[in-house]
Design a protein around this motif. Structure first.
Motif, PDB file in Angstrom:
ATOM      1  N   THR A  77      52.653 -62.896 -70.946  1.00  0.00           N
ATOM      2  CA  THR A  77      53.301 -62.736 -72.245  1.00  0.00           C
ATOM      3  C   THR A  77      54.035 -64.015 -72.625  1.00  0.00           C
ATOM      4  OG1 THR A  77      55.284 -61.802 -71.219  1.00  0.00           O
ATOM      5  CG2 THR A  77      53.593 -60.244 -71.981  1.00  0.00           C
ATOM      6  N   ASP A  78      54.252 -64.220 -73.931  1.00  0.00           N
ATOM      7  CA  ASP A  78      55.015 -65.375 -74.377  1.00  0.00           C
ATOM      8  C   ASP A  78      56.493 -65.026 -74.477  1.00  0.00           C
ATOM      9  OD1 ASP A  78      55.335 -63.888 -76.683  1.00  0.00           O
ATOM     10  OD2 ASP A  78      53.948 -65.078 -77.886  1.00  0.00           O
ATOM     11  N   GLU A  80      58.272 -63.992 -76.821  1.00  0.00           N
ATOM     12  CA  GLU A  80      58.594 -62.818 -77.626  1.00  0.00           C
ATOM     13  C   GLU A  80      57.961 -61.545 -77.082  1.00  0.00           C
ATOM     14  OE1 GLU A  80      57.352 -63.825 -81.526  1.00  0.00           O
ATOM     15  OE2 GLU A  80      59.011 -65.225 -81.874  1.00  0.00           O
ATOM     16  N   GLY A  81      57.330 -61.633 -75.901  1.00  0.00           N
ATOM     17  CA  GLY A  81      56.729 -60.453 -75.297  1.00  0.00           C
ATOM     18  C   GLY A  81      55.315 -60.173 -75.741  1.00  0.00           C
ATOM     19  N   ASN A  82      54.713 -61.056 -76.547  1.00  0.00           N
ATOM     20  CA  ASN A  82      53.330 -60.870 -76.983  1.00  0.00           C
ATOM     21  C   ASN A  82      52.368 -61.289 -75.869  1.00  0.00           C
ATOM     22  OD1 ASN A  82      54.197 -60.182 -79.668  1.00  0.00           O
ATOM     23  ND2 ASN A  82      54.535 -62.375 -80.013  1.00  0.00           N
ATOM     24  N   ASN A  83      51.240 -60.597 -75.786  1.00  0.00           N
ATOM     25  CA  ASN A  83      50.260 -60.920 -74.759  1.00  0.00           C
ATOM     26  C   ASN A  83      49.650 -62.299 -74.999  1.00  0.00           C
ATOM     27  OD1 ASN A  83      50.565 -58.491 -73.402  1.00  0.00           O
ATOM     28  ND2 ASN A  83      48.999 -57.455 -74.626  1.00  0.00           N
ATOM     29  N   ASP A 129      57.761 -71.003 -78.320  1.00  0.00           N
ATOM     30  CA  ASP A 129      57.907 -70.716 -79.735  1.00  0.00           C
ATOM     31  C   ASP A 129      57.585 -71.985 -80.514  1.00  0.00           C
ATOM     32  OD1 ASP A 129      58.584 -69.940 -82.242  1.00  0.00           O
ATOM     33  OD2 ASP A 129      60.745 -69.856 -81.896  1.00  0.00           O
TER      34      ASP A 129
END
Length: 438
Positions: A77-78, A80-83, A129
Motif C-alpha cells: 500500500t502507499d 494513503e493506504g491504497n493498493n 505522495d
C-alpha cells in the motif's frame, strides 16, 4: 512565505513574460543590430546594451512498466493506504518553459522556469505522495550578480539547493532517467501517513525527508578560484534558504543553511554526467557539502514501531561526499550521503545512502551504456528491516547532444519501506522515453 503569496507566482510569471516579450519587440525595432536566431531555443542578443535572452521549452516523457516479484506483492500500500500493484504508465515527467539571460554585459543573470517537474521516477514514486508534481507551478525564479572576472556570484530567489553531485544535475544531463535511490528517498514526499496506534489513528510527518530537489527561496553565494581553463577549479558555496517543510501545512518554520566545497580539473563539468565530450585527458572532481535545517512543527516524529508522537522542534543535517572521473568516453562517479534527524532524545535517527555509477560511450559522443548500484540504510528507529538496494542499467542515444536524446532504463529494486506495516517491495521497473530541449 505564506500560501497566498505562493499563489501569486503564476500571475507574476506571466506578467514577467509579457514584459520581456514587449522588450524584445522594442529592441528589434529600435536597434538594427539585434540578433534573433535559434540555438536549442530562441535566442535574442543586443550587443549595444549587453542584453541576452533565451526562450526554450523542455519536455521529458516516458513509458514505464513496474512488475513486483516478492511473495507479499498483493499486500503493498502507499502512504494513503491504497493498493500498489503491477502497472503500466505513460508519464510526462518534465514539461517546462524557461526564460533565461543576461544584461549589463553579463554583470547580471536571470532565470525563470514554469511548468511540471516530477523529480522522482524510481519505485519510491509508487509509494509516496506525488500528486503535486503534476501541477503547473513556478519551479524556479532567480536573479544573479556576477563579479567582473566571473569568480564570484550571488543568487537571490527561488532556486535548487546545490547539495552534493547528482542532486544538482539537470534531467537532460543525467545518464539515467531517474536519480539514484538515496536521493529518491530523501526527496520523497511521504506526507501524513495514517498509523494505527491501538484504536486511535494518528498522522505522522517524517521529518527526515530532505526535499533537496525542491526549489527553495533564499540567497546563495559562490566563489571560484579560477576560470582560466587550465588549472584546478576550487568552488566554495554557502547560503541560507527557507526550506519547504511539509506541503500539508504542518510545518511552521524550516530554515535551511548550506555549505559546500568542491574541486575539479579544468574541464570537468559537475553539472553533466558521463563523458560525452570524450576527454583526452583524465578529468576528475571531488566535493563535500552539508545542509542544516531547523524545523518547528506539530508532528515531527518518524515512523517508530511503537507509534508514539513527539511535538516540538527538530534539527535535520544532510551531508554528502562525492568523487568522479572521466576519460575517453568512460565515466565513474560515487557519492555517500548521510541524513541525520535530531529530536532531542533517544529517538534520533541516522540514515545512510550511497551509489556508484559507471558509464561508457560505445560510440563516441553518440551512444552510451551505464550501470548503477545504490543502497540506503534506514535507522533502526525507523525500519525493522533496514537495507534497500537498486541495480540499474541504462542505454542513451544522444541525437543532438543532451538537447535531444532517447533513453532506456531497466532497474531492480529491493526495498524496505517504513510505512504502516514495514513493507518489503521487490520489483523490476522498465522505462523508455525521450528527453528534449527546444
Amino acid at each position: 512565505m505564506d500560501m497566498n503569496s505562493l499563489r501569486l507566482f503564476p500571475k507574476l510569471f506571466f506578467k514577467l513574460l509579457s514584459f520581456l516579450l514587449l522588450l524584445i519587440v522594442q529592441a528589434t525595432v529600435s536597434y538594427a543590430d539585434t540578433k534573433i536566431y535559434y540555438d536549442n531555443g530562441t535566442k535574442i542578443e543586443q550587443t549595444d546594451i549587453g542584453f541576452e535572452l533565451k526562450l526554450r521549452t523542455e519536455i521529458a516523457t516516458y513509458f514505464s512498466n513496474t512488475s513486483f516479484t516478492n511473495a507479499h506483492k498483493n499486500q503493498l500500500t502507499d502512504t494513503e493506504g491504497n493498493n500498489v500493484s503491477n502497472s503500466n504508465s505513460f508519464d510526462i515527467a518534465h514539461a517546462t518553459f524557461v526564460i533565461a539571460g543576461n544584461f549589463e554585459n553579463k554583470r547580471f543573470s536571470f532565470f525563470t522556469e514554469y511548468g511540471i517537474d516530477d523529480c522522482d521516477l524510481t519505485l519510491i514514486h509508487d509509494f509516496s505522495d506525488h500528486d503535486s508534481a503534476d501541477d503547473m507551478r513556478l519551479l524556479e525564479s532567480w536573479i544573479q550578480w556576477n563579479s567582473p572576472n566571473n569568480r564570484a556570484k550571488i543568487r537571490v530567489g527561488k532556486q535548487m539547493v546545490p547539495f552534493g553531485l547528482q542532486n544538482g544535475i539537470h534531467d537532460n544531463d543525467g545518464q539515467f532517467i531517474s536519480k539514484s535511490l538515496p536521493l529518491a528517498i530523501l526527496n520523497a514526499d511521504f506526507g501524513n501517513v495514517k498509523v494505527q496506534n491501538g484504536a486511535k489513528t494518528i498522522n505522522h510527518f517524517w521529518t527526515s525527508t530532505a526535499h533537496l530537489e525542491e526549489r527553495n527561496i533564499g540567497i546563495i553565494g559562490q566563489s571560484e578560484n579560477t576560470n582560466d581553463g587550465k588549472s584546478t577549479k576550487y568552488i566554495w558555496t554557502t547560503g541560507v534558504l527557507n526550506g519547504n517543510g511539509d506541503e500539508n501545512g504542518n510545518s511552521d518554520k524550516y530554515l535551511l543553511g548550506l555549505l559546500g566545497v568542491s574541486a575539479a580539473s579544468a574541464n570537468y563539468d559537475r553539472h553533466d554526467e558521463g563523458d560525452r565530450d570524450f576527454s583526452n585527458e583524465l578529468e576528475w572532481t571531488t566535493g563535500i557539502s552539508a545542509t542544516v535545517g531547523r524545523l518547528e512543527t506539530d508532528l515531527i516524529h518518524p515512523f517508530l514501531a511503537n507509534g508514539t508522537i513527539k511535538r516540538g522542534k527538530a534539527t535535520i543535517l544532510n551531508g554528502a561526499v562525492d568523487f568522479g572521473i572521466k576519460y575517453k568516453g568512460f565515466s565513474w562517479q560515487n557519492e555517500f550521503i548521510m541524513n541525520f534527524a535530531d529530536f532531542g532524545g533517544a529517538d534520533d535517527n541516522r540514515n545512510l545512502g550511497y551509489y556508484t555509477q559507471l558509464g561508457y560511450f560505445i560510440i563516441p559522443k553518440e551512444q552510451e551504456i551505464a550501470f548503477r548500484f545504490a543502497g540506503f540504510n534506514w535507522d533502526k528507529n525507523i525500519a525493522k528491516s533496514r537495507d534497500s538496494f537498486e541495480y540499474s542499467l541504462a542505454y542513451n542515444y544522444y541525437l543532438i547532444g543532451s538537447f535531444l536524446k532517447l533513453q532506456a532504463n531497466v532497474s531492480y529494486y529491493d526495498l524496505n519501506l517504513p510505512l504502516t506495516n514495514q513493507q518489503k517491495a521487490q520489483a523490476v521497473k522498465t522505462m523508455v522515453g525521450v528527453n528534449g530541449v527546444f
